[in-house]
Design a protein around this motif. Structure first.
Motif, mmCIF file in Angstrom:
data_model
loop_
_atom_site.group_PDB
_atom_site.id
_atom_site.type_symbol
_atom_site.label_atom_id
_atom_site.label_comp_id
_atom_site.label_asym_id
_atom_site.label_seq_id
_atom_site.Cartn_x
_atom_site.Cartn_y
_atom_site.Cartn_z
ATOM 1 N N TYR A 107 0.836 -1.197 0.000
ATOM 2 C CA TYR A 107 0.000 0.000 0.000
ATOM 3 C C TYR A 107 0.876 1.254 0.000
ATOM 4 O O TYR A 107 1.842 1.351 0.754
ATOM 5 N N VAL A 108 0.536 2.198 -0.851
ATOM 6 C CA VAL A 108 1.195 3.500 -0.875
ATOM 7 C C VAL A 108 0.104 4.548 -0.689
ATOM 8 O O VAL A 108 -0.865 4.589 -1.457
ATOM 9 N N ALA A 109 0.268 5.376 0.327
ATOM 10 C CA ALA A 109 -0.730 6.419 0.598
ATOM 11 C C ALA A 109 -0.725 7.433 -0.534
ATOM 12 O O ALA A 109 0.316 7.963 -0.899
ATOM 13 N N ARG A 110 -1.916 7.693 -1.064
ATOM 14 C CA ARG A 110 -2.037 8.674 -2.139
ATOM 15 C C ARG A 110 -2.948 9.826 -1.755
ATOM 16 O O ARG A 110 -2.795 10.931 -2.254
ATOM 17 N N SER A 111 -3.891 9.566 -0.857
ATOM 18 C CA SER A 111 -4.817 10.624 -0.482
ATOM 19 C C SER A 111 -4.152 11.586 0.487
ATOM 20 O O SER A 111 -3.253 11.219 1.250
ATOM 21 N N THR A 112 -4.592 12.820 0.447
ATOM 22 C CA THR A 112 -4.077 13.840 1.349
ATOM 23 C C THR A 112 -4.283 13.426 2.797
ATOM 24 O O THR A 112 -3.402 13.597 3.641
ATOM 25 N N TYR A 113 -5.453 12.863 3.089
ATOM 26 C CA TYR A 113 -5.772 12.436 4.453
ATOM 27 C C TYR A 113 -4.778 11.392 4.954
ATOM 28 O O TYR A 113 -4.195 11.525 6.031
ATOM 29 N N LYS A 134 -1.799 10.585 3.831
ATOM 30 C CA LYS A 134 -0.442 11.124 3.934
ATOM 31 C C LYS A 134 -0.288 11.948 5.209
ATOM 32 O O LYS A 134 0.726 11.855 5.897
ATOM 33 N N ARG A 135 -1.310 12.735 5.526
ATOM 34 C CA ARG A 135 -1.269 13.583 6.726
ATOM 35 C C ARG A 135 -1.227 12.745 8.002
ATOM 36 O O ARG A 135 -0.433 12.997 8.908
ATOM 37 N N ILE A 136 -2.060 11.718 8.070
ATOM 38 C CA ILE A 136 -2.117 10.863 9.253
ATOM 39 C C ILE A 136 -0.810 10.093 9.435
ATOM 40 O O ILE A 136 -0.277 10.002 10.545
ATOM 41 N N ILE A 137 -0.273 9.560 8.354
ATOM 42 C CA ILE A 137 0.978 8.801 8.438
ATOM 43 C C ILE A 137 2.124 9.720 8.852
ATOM 44 O O ILE A 137 2.922 9.381 9.733
ATOM 45 N N GLN A 138 2.191 10.901 8.251
ATOM 46 C CA GLN A 138 3.263 11.834 8.609
ATOM 47 C C GLN A 138 3.144 12.272 10.068
ATOM 48 O O GLN A 138 4.143 12.377 10.774
ATOM 49 N N ALA A 139 1.927 12.515 10.520
ATOM 50 C CA ALA A 139 1.725 12.920 11.919
ATOM 51 C C ALA A 139 2.210 11.824 12.864
ATOM 52 O O ALA A 139 2.839 12.100 13.886
ATOM 53 N N HIS A 140 1.925 10.579 12.523
ATOM 54 C CA HIS A 140 2.350 9.491 13.399
ATOM 55 C C HIS A 140 3.869 9.345 13.377
ATOM 56 O O HIS A 140 4.490 9.066 14.405
ATOM 57 N N LYS A 141 4.471 9.562 12.233
ATOM 58 C CA LYS A 141 5.936 9.502 12.162
ATOM 59 C C LYS A 141 6.557 10.647 12.966
ATOM 60 O O LYS A 141 7.590 10.467 13.608
ATOM 61 N N LEU A 142 5.916 11.811 12.961
ATOM 62 C CA LEU A 142 6.407 12.919 13.782
ATOM 63 C C LEU A 142 6.242 12.593 15.267
ATOM 64 O O LEU A 142 7.067 12.988 16.084
ATOM 65 N N TRP A 166 -7.248 11.288 13.409
ATOM 66 C CA TRP A 166 -7.229 12.712 13.106
ATOM 67 C C TRP A 166 -5.907 13.266 13.614
ATOM 68 O O TRP A 166 -5.422 12.869 14.667
ATOM 69 N N ALA A 167 -5.342 14.187 12.861
ATOM 70 C CA ALA A 167 -4.091 14.811 13.282
ATOM 71 C C ALA A 167 -4.025 16.227 12.745
ATOM 72 O O ALA A 167 -4.540 16.510 11.661
ATOM 73 N N PRO A 168 -3.373 17.108 13.485
ATOM 74 C CA PRO A 168 -3.137 18.458 12.983
ATOM 75 C C PRO A 168 -2.214 18.403 11.757
ATOM 76 O O PRO A 168 -1.526 17.400 11.545
ATOM 77 N N PRO A 169 -2.151 19.472 10.983
ATOM 78 C CA PRO A 169 -1.235 19.497 9.827
ATOM 79 C C PRO A 169 0.221 19.308 10.269
ATOM 80 O O PRO A 169 0.615 19.726 11.371
ATOM 81 N N ALA A 170 1.016 18.706 9.407
ATOM 82 C CA ALA A 170 2.415 18.407 9.725
ATOM 83 C C ALA A 170 3.194 19.671 10.071
ATOM 84 O O ALA A 170 4.045 19.642 10.976
ATOM 85 N N ASP A 171 2.930 20.776 9.400
ATOM 86 C CA ASP A 171 3.653 22.024 9.692
ATOM 87 C C ASP A 171 3.443 22.449 11.144
ATOM 88 O O ASP A 171 4.388 22.880 11.814
ATOM 89 N N ALA A 172 2.215 22.336 11.622
ATOM 90 C CA ALA A 172 1.918 22.706 13.009
ATOM 91 C C ALA A 172 2.639 21.767 13.975
ATOM 92 O O ALA A 172 3.154 22.208 15.004
ATOM 93 N N LEU A 173 2.678 20.487 13.645
ATOM 94 C CA LEU A 173 3.353 19.519 14.513
ATOM 95 C C LEU A 173 4.860 19.765 14.544
ATOM 96 O O LEU A 173 5.492 19.663 15.598
#
Length: 165
Positions: free
Chosen positions: A108-114, A116-124, A141-148
């Motif tokens: 699986y490769v994340a393609r949707s904005t949602y 990608k945002r959730i995966i990046q938030a968890h990695k942060l 649910w997660a805040p935008p990566a920039d805010a994190l």
């Protein structure tokens, strides 16, 4: 109880569980329950980690409510709520353990904005190595990566880990 009310209870429980998961992750797992959760913030060796015990702990209310609703006469509401908790657990497992942490191999490769945002938030969230200073404690649910990233940069308690190679 009609099926419409049951589906509302089921769906509402799934949504409410995100709040329960946030609170448990933020103030229990990164608090007094760190002795179990710490294993999840280290490189895993083998199939399981101590943090997996949380899955069993969080399954108990679901099992009790399903049993009470189906066998003990508590009412249909209990079965619907128990099923909602179980559904959230399944969604959590699919997203967190399979997609993000790849505990089961997939392509699986994340393609949707949602996603990608959730995966990046968890990695942060996992960018820190200690009990304190982490960001993004929710799972669906997660805040935008920039805010994190800003939050991590401003934290006095965040101990950033070395990048994995």
């Amino acid at each position: 109880m009609n099926i419409f009310v049951g589906i509302l209870l089921f769906s509402g429980t799934i949504l409410a569980m995100e709040g329960v998961a946030y609170v448990a992750h933020r103030w229990v797992m990164h608090g007094p329950g760190w002795f179990l959760h710490e294993s999840h913030h280290r490189q895993r060796e083998g199939m399981f980690e101590l943090n997996d015990l949380y899955a069993l702990i969080f399954a108990i209310p679901s099992i009790v409510l399903l049993l009470g609703g189906v066998q003990l006469g508590w009412g249909e509401w209990a079965a619907w709520v128990g099923a909602g908790i179980a559904a959230y657990g399944a969604i959590y497992f699919g997203f967190h353990d399979v997609i993000v942490h790849q505990r089961i191999g997939h392509r699986y490769v994340a393609r949707s904005t949602y996603m990608k945002r959730i995966i990046q938030a968890h990695k942060l969230h996992h960018a820190t190595s200690g009990k304190y200073g982490s960001v993004s404690f929710g799972f669906l649910w997660a805040p935008p990566a920039d805010a994190l990233k800003r939050q991590l940069g401003m934290s006095e308690h965040a101990t950033l880990r070395e990048p994995r190679r």
